[in-house]
Design a protein around this motif. Structure first.
Motif, PDB file in Angstrom:
ATOM      1  N   UNK A 188      61.715 -15.044   8.540  1.00 43.37           N
ATOM      2  CA  UNK A 188      62.303 -14.623   7.468  1.00 43.37           C
ATOM      3  C   UNK A 188      63.426 -13.464   8.304  1.00 43.37           C
ATOM      4  N   UNK A 189      63.225 -13.032   8.823  1.00 41.01           N
ATOM      5  CA  UNK A 189      63.449 -11.399   9.149  1.00 41.01           C
ATOM      6  C   UNK A 189      65.152 -11.830  10.139  1.00 41.01           C
ATOM      7  N   UNK A 190      66.216 -11.540   9.205  1.00 33.04           N
ATOM      8  CA  UNK A 190      67.753 -11.536  10.154  1.00 33.04           C
ATOM      9  C   UNK A 190      67.495 -12.074  11.458  1.00 33.04           C
ATOM     10  N   UNK A 191      68.472 -12.739  12.430  1.00 34.20           N
ATOM     11  CA  UNK A 191      68.013 -12.894  13.612  1.00 34.20           C
ATOM     12  C   UNK A 191      68.180 -11.676  14.429  1.00 34.20           C
ATOM     13  N   UNK A 192      69.132 -10.867  14.184  1.00 35.48           N
ATOM     14  CA  UNK A 192      69.707  -9.765  15.101  1.00 35.48           C
ATOM     15  C   UNK A 192      68.269  -9.191  14.950  1.00 35.48           C
ATOM     16  N   UNK A 193      68.265  -8.071  14.089  1.00 35.34           N
ATOM     17  CA  UNK A 193      67.294  -7.399  14.022  1.00 35.34           C
ATOM     18  C   UNK A 193      65.321  -8.443  14.699  1.00 35.34           C
ATOM     19  N   UNK A 194      65.491 -10.112  14.389  1.00 29.06           N
ATOM     20  CA  UNK A 194      64.010 -10.267  14.894  1.00 29.06           C
ATOM     21  C   UNK A 194      64.350 -10.189  16.772  1.00 29.06           C
ATOM     22  N   UNK A 195      65.674 -11.130  17.608  1.00 29.08           N
ATOM     23  CA  UNK A 195      65.572 -10.852  18.375  1.00 29.08           C
ATOM     24  C   UNK A 195      65.672  -9.073  18.756  1.00 29.08           C
ATOM     25  N   UNK A 196      66.000  -8.281  18.635  1.00 34.66           N
ATOM     26  CA  UNK A 196      65.849  -6.731  18.690  1.00 34.66           C
ATOM     27  C   UNK A 196      64.858  -6.313  18.806  1.00 34.66           C
ATOM     28  N   UNK A 197      63.552  -6.454  18.063  1.00 31.27           N
ATOM     29  CA  UNK A 197      62.501  -6.398  18.237  1.00 31.27           C
ATOM     30  C   UNK A 197      62.223  -6.579  19.230  1.00 31.27           C
ATOM     31  N   UNK A 198      62.026  -8.136  19.417  1.00 29.95           N
ATOM     32  CA  UNK A 198      60.877  -9.156  20.600  1.00 29.95           C
ATOM     33  C   UNK A 198      62.005  -7.963  22.159  1.00 29.95           C
ATOM     34  N   UNK A 199      62.956  -8.020  21.726  1.00 30.94           N
ATOM     35  CA  UNK A 199      63.379  -7.476  23.448  1.00 30.94           C
ATOM     36  C   UNK A 199      62.689  -5.651  23.326  1.00 30.94           C
ATOM     37  N   UNK A 200      62.659  -5.874  22.286  1.00 27.83           N
ATOM     38  CA  UNK A 200      62.015  -3.584  22.515  1.00 27.83           C
ATOM     39  C   UNK A 200      59.871  -4.330  22.826  1.00 27.83           C
TER      40      UNK A 200
END
Length: 262
Positions: A222-234
């Motif tokens: 339920x987190x916006x995709x851009x925020x989720x993708x940035x976190x998982x990349x980090x």
């Protein structure tokens, strides 16, 4: 100077519960299973074998626990409320029976089950309704078995990851896990007397699988995709420093609660 925006307000429990339907395939492919020792403990605390037992597996999701109960020789009926999860279940386990429903109003006859089981699902129910429903469906001497996989937070890298995830989500993951393991919260009414067991186990998976597992949790879905993708990349970068070969050992403590019907 740039600052990281604060996390959005937490989603409602209903939204979190329904979030899995859009990611059922991801859930099925990447979520952890359960060890044989867990089912040994279920049988020990219930005082009877799963083999030949009539089991109602509620909140069955994609069928991870249902398939294992069936492999132990149980006659299993799966109950799942979500359309997406039910579709994935039927794709993977077409020969196992599945009905749509939830633990607050089980579509099952009275005194028909030897076990009612919930794998990662009891916390989505309203215990004021799901406790009486479980007791209604169980035969005398039958058992309600609840279990959850939880990260073993005494493992250093998992504890560090929990802090990062909590910071991202605006939550205290350690406190949430501690509170979630309070036995009395499984039945605030006190009608059930639970026996408790914890089972530690681990699995080795690729970093891709580990990150997809994290991403399949409702707070991330339920987190916006851009925020989720940035976190998982980090997060991938943090993990590669600990596991340069790209293989992660996830360690879990399964909390098991079992209560028998008089």
């Amino acid at each position: 100077m740039t600052t990281t925006p604060p996390p959005p307000p937490p989603p409602s429990p209903a939204a979190r519960a329904h979030s899995f339907n859009s990611a059922a395939a991801q859930y099925a492919a990447n979520r952890p299973s359960y060890p044989p020792a867990l089912f040994d403990a279920v049988e020990e605390l219930a005082g009877r074998s799963l083999s030949g037992a009539r089991v109602v597996d509620v909140g069955a999701g994609t069928g991870i626990a249902t398939a294992l109960l069936h492999a132990r020789g149980a006659d299993v009926l799966a109950v799942e409320p979500g359309a997406g999860m039910a579709a994935e279940f039927r794709r993977a386990l077409p020969r196992l029976p599945l009905v749509r429903g939830n633990g607050n109003a089980l579509p099952v006859t009275d005194a028909s089950a030897d076990f009612v089981t919930y794998a990662q699902a009891w916390h989505w129910t309203d215990t004021a309704r799901s406790v009486p429903e479980a007791l209604r469906v169980l035969r005398p001497g039958g058992a309600l078995a609840l279990w959850w996989n939880g990260d073993a937070l005494d493992v250093e890298w998992l504890a560090e990851a929990a802090v990062r995830i909590g910071r991202f989500l605006g939550a205290d993951i350690v406190a949430q896990q501690r509170d979630g393991r309070r036995t009395e919260l499984a039945d605030p009414s006190g009608r059930l007397r639970f026996s408790r067991r914890e089972v530690r186990w681990s699995r080795r998976v690729t970093i891709d699988t580990h990150l997809a597992n994290i991403g399949s949790h409702s707070a991330f879905l339920l987190t916006p995709e851009d925020r989720r993708a940035a976190f998982l990349a980090e997060e991938r970068g943090h993990l590669l420093r600990v596991f340069p070969d790209g293989v992660v050992e996830e360690t879990y403590d399964v909390l098991l609660l079992v209560a028998t019907k008089p």
